[in-house]
Motif scaffolding. Structure first.
Motif, PDB file in Angstrom:
ATOM      1  N   GLN A 218       0.827  -1.202   0.000  1.00 57.90           N
ATOM      2  CA  GLN A 218       0.000   0.000   0.000  1.00 57.90           C
ATOM      3  C   GLN A 218       0.870   1.264   0.000  1.00 57.90           C
ATOM      4  O   GLN A 218       0.558   2.241  -0.672  1.00 57.90           O
TER       5      GLN A 218
ATOM      6  N   GLU B  69      -3.871  -1.549  -2.634  1.00 56.43           N
ATOM      7  CA  GLU B  69      -4.161  -0.116  -2.820  1.00 56.43           C
ATOM      8  C   GLU B  69      -3.272   0.521  -3.895  1.00 56.43           C
ATOM      9  O   GLU B  69      -2.546   1.493  -3.626  1.00 56.43           O
TER      10      GLU B  69
ATOM     11  N   SER C 278      -3.890   4.595  -4.518  1.00 54.40           N
ATOM     12  CA  SER C 278      -3.791   5.673  -3.531  1.00 54.40           C
ATOM     13  C   SER C 278      -2.642   6.601  -3.911  1.00 54.40           C
ATOM     14  O   SER C 278      -1.581   6.157  -4.353  1.00 54.40           O
TER      15      SER C 278
ATOM     16  N   LEU D  24      -2.309   8.460  -6.425  1.00 56.68           N
ATOM     17  CA  LEU D  24      -2.143   8.737  -7.860  1.00 56.68           C
ATOM     18  C   LEU D  24      -3.176   9.752  -8.342  1.00 56.68           C
ATOM     19  O   LEU D  24      -4.325   9.740  -7.903  1.00 56.68           O
TER      20      LEU D  24
ATOM     21  N   CYS E   6      -5.532  11.248 -11.550  1.00 55.71           N
ATOM     22  CA  CYS E   6      -6.439  10.427 -12.373  1.00 55.71           C
ATOM     23  C   CYS E   6      -5.733   9.843 -13.597  1.00 55.71           C
ATOM     24  O   CYS E   6      -6.032   8.720 -14.008  1.00 55.71           O
TER      25      CYS E   6
ATOM     26  N   LYS F 118      -3.919   6.830 -12.394  1.00 53.41           N
ATOM     27  CA  LYS F 118      -4.849   5.718 -12.132  1.00 53.41           C
ATOM     28  C   LYS F 118      -5.256   5.037 -13.434  1.00 53.41           C
ATOM     29  O   LYS F 118      -5.332   3.807 -13.508  1.00 53.41           O
TER      30      LYS F 118
ATOM     31  N   HIS G 291      -9.632   0.891  -2.122  1.00 54.35           N
ATOM     32  CA  HIS G 291     -10.749   1.751  -1.707  1.00 54.35           C
ATOM     33  C   HIS G 291     -11.089   2.745  -2.802  1.00 54.35           C
ATOM     34  O   HIS G 291     -11.929   3.633  -2.581  1.00 54.35           O
TER      35      HIS G 291
ATOM     36  N   HIS H 236     -13.444   5.930  -7.995  1.00 50.82           N
ATOM     37  CA  HIS H 236     -13.834   6.419  -9.315  1.00 50.82           C
ATOM     38  C   HIS H 236     -13.173   5.740 -10.504  1.00 50.82           C
ATOM     39  O   HIS H 236     -13.798   5.630 -11.550  1.00 50.82           O
TER      40      HIS H 236
ATOM     41  N   ARG I 222     -13.778   3.398 -15.994  1.00 47.95           N
ATOM     42  CA  ARG I 222     -14.341   4.756 -16.088  1.00 47.95           C
ATOM     43  C   ARG I 222     -15.327   4.831 -17.246  1.00 47.95           C
ATOM     44  O   ARG I 222     -16.403   5.430 -17.123  1.00 47.95           O
TER      45      ARG I 222
ATOM     46  N   GLU J 210      -4.299  14.246   1.722  1.00 43.14           N
ATOM     47  CA  GLU J 210      -4.818  13.103   0.976  1.00 43.14           C
ATOM     48  C   GLU J 210      -5.129  11.887   1.835  1.00 43.14           C
ATOM     49  O   GLU J 210      -4.850  10.757   1.444  1.00 43.14           O
TER      50      GLU J 210
ATOM     51  N   SER K 106      -7.658   8.805   0.456  1.00 39.82           N
ATOM     52  CA  SER K 106      -7.387   7.698  -0.462  1.00 39.82           C
ATOM     53  C   SER K 106      -7.181   6.380   0.272  1.00 39.82           C
ATOM     54  O   SER K 106      -7.076   5.325  -0.357  1.00 39.82           O
ATOM     55  N   HIS K 107      -7.091   6.441   1.599  1.00 40.31           N
ATOM     56  CA  HIS K 107      -6.895   5.214   2.371  1.00 40.31           C
ATOM     57  C   HIS K 107      -8.191   4.713   3.009  1.00 40.31           C
ATOM     58  O   HIS K 107      -8.166   3.795   3.814  1.00 40.31           O
TER      59      HIS K 107
ATOM     60  N   GLN L 220      -7.184  13.662  -4.449  1.00 39.91           N
ATOM     61  CA  GLN L 220      -7.391  13.269  -5.847  1.00 39.91           C
ATOM     62  C   GLN L 220      -8.837  12.849  -6.059  1.00 39.91           C
ATOM     63  O   GLN L 220      -9.190  12.379  -7.140  1.00 39.91           O
ATOM     64  N   ASN L 221      -9.655  12.984  -5.028  1.00 41.10           N
ATOM     65  CA  ASN L 221     -11.082  12.670  -5.138  1.00 41.10           C
ATOM     66  C   ASN L 221     -11.817  13.968  -5.481  1.00 41.10           C
ATOM     67  O   ASN L 221     -12.051  14.813  -4.611  1.00 41.10           O
TER      68      ASN L 221
ATOM     69  N   ASP M 178     -14.826  14.582  -6.286  1.00 42.25           N
ATOM     70  CA  ASP M 178     -16.137  14.778  -5.661  1.00 42.25           C
ATOM     71  C   ASP M 178     -15.979  15.456  -4.294  1.00 42.25           C
ATOM     72  O   ASP M 178     -16.805  16.291  -3.915  1.00 42.25           O
TER      73      ASP M 178
ATOM     74  N   CYS N 153     -10.099  13.857 -16.987  1.00 41.50           N
ATOM     75  CA  CYS N 153     -10.515  12.852 -16.004  1.00 41.50           C
ATOM     76  C   CYS N 153     -10.649  13.458 -14.607  1.00 41.50           C
ATOM     77  O   CYS N 153     -11.024  12.762 -13.668  1.00 41.50           O
ATOM     78  N   CYS N 154     -10.310  14.743 -14.470  1.00 42.76           N
ATOM     79  CA  CYS N 154     -10.426  15.415 -13.162  1.00 42.76           C
ATOM     80  C   CYS N 154     -11.837  15.930 -12.900  1.00 42.76           C
ATOM     81  O   CYS N 154     -12.097  16.467 -11.824  1.00 42.76           O
TER      82      CYS N 154
ATOM     83  N   PHE O  29     -17.280  13.146 -10.715  1.00 39.11           N
ATOM     84  CA  PHE O  29     -18.350  12.233 -11.125  1.00 39.11           C
ATOM     85  C   PHE O  29     -19.716  12.816 -10.766  1.00 39.11           C
ATOM     86  O   PHE O  29     -20.672  12.720 -11.535  1.00 39.11           O
TER      87      PHE O  29
END
Lengths: 232, 223
Positions: free
Chosen positions: A69, A136, A139, A141, A143, A146, A166, A169, A220, B147, B150-151, B177-178, B180, B213-214, B217
């Motif tokens: 991870q 994981e 994590s 990265l 987009c 990814k 986890h 998207h 995606r 961040e 992400s975990h 990096q999420n 949303d 891609c950013c 969603f």
């Protein structure tokens, strides 16, 4: 080729891991709550952890690796050049693949975490593996990173690829879904049928499911196509 | 309010930036300088030139609640109960009161039965939740989140977001990096190669990213 966890048990105090399942070639996505046992599954499958009972059996698996991870756990060299060589891959090519062309003499610890993660995964993906275990992988990265990892996972699908994540998207094209629940490994089935029963599904999949739309897979493109269907 | 002036440090080159109170997301590609900027805000590094101030003063370590991107770097103590209690003990909160708050905090994320566990036996996500509790337990006014999301799985993330929004922190700055999550912040700053490419509300920033891609969603789905 197969990986079998035969009546495997592993205990840490009162917490118990249990699995009695077999993995065949293809991409296997493992999800589950924090602390449910995903990393334990990865360590047992890589034979880096010995079960207290049962056996982890390999059939026709001649090469295997595990991506931790946290990418810093992998560092053994003081430069990216040394680091790539420790994986047995060409340093220049590894740097280029990770978007770090020309930076082969940098200290891995001077990279951002996302850069380091993509570099470490790029080194792994430059070889073919019968058993590739990715704990994981997404994590840290961005987009684009990814999406690159998803493509690389797809290129390795002739072997067994275990991906525990986890990520919400951007996911790889997946053949089989699994869930860890309080230490118990459960097979949910092949895609897309398994999506209906997927308890720890990512947010977008839950939202689509609530609208009665099931994506064809988890990439995606699959999710965006399902969004279009939802709007129809 | 966080104010940056003529800042030069490692990859960062920021002429001027004001981050008002409220929630702000730092977004950008890997290596764009997000973590470096957060570490400066938390007082863990000093700029080579220029300045960064938090509420008018130069930040020092411990002046903000911080979750580091490396979960193993967050922990100071070996036992979870001690890790959570540390910020209270450092402030001379009586032991009984500290223990009560630790038990309450652990229960909010389902770690109440893990208080005696060694930190190195926690999963990666549990370490992040522990770091969040440890950062929140002394009610910081400024919260810096590198961040951490992400975990975490979807449900744990919802739990963590509820804790953050109800923490009373006046300023929350996070990199993620999420998208949303970023879209739910009051303000978004886009970093690119160490410089501020854009800064504004999510309504101003995300339309410029629609072809990438950013793009969140939730916006594609109309939510």
């Amino acid at each position: 080729m197969k990986l079998s966890l035969s009546a495997v048990e592993w205990n840490a105090g009162s917490w118990k891991f249990r699995a009695d399942e077999t993995f065949t070639p293809g991409v296997h996505l493992v999800s589950g709550r924090v602390g449910s046992g995903k990393t334990t599954l990865a360590l047992l499958s890589a034979r880096l952890l010995q079960p207290d009972a049962g056996a982890v059996e390999y059939e026709d698996i001649r090469s295997r690796t595990l991506s931790f991870q946290y990418p810093e756990y992998h560092i053994t060299g003081s430069t990216l050049h040394e680091e790539a060589e420790s994986y047995g891959v060409n340093p220049s090519a590894a740097c280029a693949r990770a978007g770090l062309a020309g930076r082969w003499d940098e200290d891995p610890f001077r990279l951002s975490r996302g850069e380091l993660k993509l570099f470490q995964l790029s080194c792994l993906f430059m070889r073919q593996w019968d058993l590739l275990i990715l704990d994981e992988p997404f994590s840290a990265l961005d987009c684009r990173g990814k999406l690159a990892v998803c493509r690389s996972i797809g290129e390795n699908r002739s072997g067994i690829v275990l991906v525990s994540t986890h990520e919400q998207h951007i996911l790889p094209k997946t053949d089989y879904l699994w869930e860890m629940r309080t230490g118990k490994l459960t097979f949910r089935g092949p895609l897309p049928e398994a999506i209906t029963a997927w308890e720890s599904a990512p947010g977008p999949v839950r939202m689509l499911r609530e609208q009665g739309v099931i994506p064809a897979n988890l990439t995606r493109d699959d999710i965006l196509e399902a969004v279009c269907r939802m709007h129809e | 309010m966080i104010e940056v002036r003529d800042l030069v440090y490692r990859v960062l080159r920021i002429g001027g930036l004001v981050i008002p109170d409220g929630s702000t997301a730092l977004i950008g590609t890997n290596g764009s300088g997000k973590t470096t900027l957060l570490r400066l805000m938390a007082g863990l590094a000093r700029p080579d030139s220029g300045s960064i101030t938090v509420d008018g003063t130069v930040p020092v370590p411990g002046s903000t609640g911080l979750i580091d991107e490396y979960p193993d770097r967050n922990a100071l103590f070996s036992r979870l109960a001690d890790e959570l209690a540390a910020p209270l003990r450092f402030r001379h909160i009586p032991c009984e009161e500290a223990d009560r708050r630790v038990r309450m905090a652990a229960a909010t994320v389902g770690l109440e039965d893990s208080l005696e566990r060694s930190m190195d036996t926690l999963s990666g996500g549990e370490k992040v939740l522990a770091a969040l509790l440890s950062a929140l337990i002394s009610s910081p006014e400024i919260l810096i989140l590198d961040e951490f999301d992400s975990h975490l799985d979807f449900d744990s993330l919802l739990l963590a977001e509820n804790l953050i929004s109800s923490s009373g922190a006046r300023t929350v700055v996070r990199c993620t990096q999420n998208m949303d999550l970023a879209a739910r912040c009051g303000r978004v700053i886009v970093l690119h190669r160490g410089m501020v490419l854009r800064a504004g509300s999510p309504e101003e920033i995300f339309p410029t990213l629609e072809e990438t891609c950013c793009y969140p969603f939730s916006r594609r789905a109309g939510r």
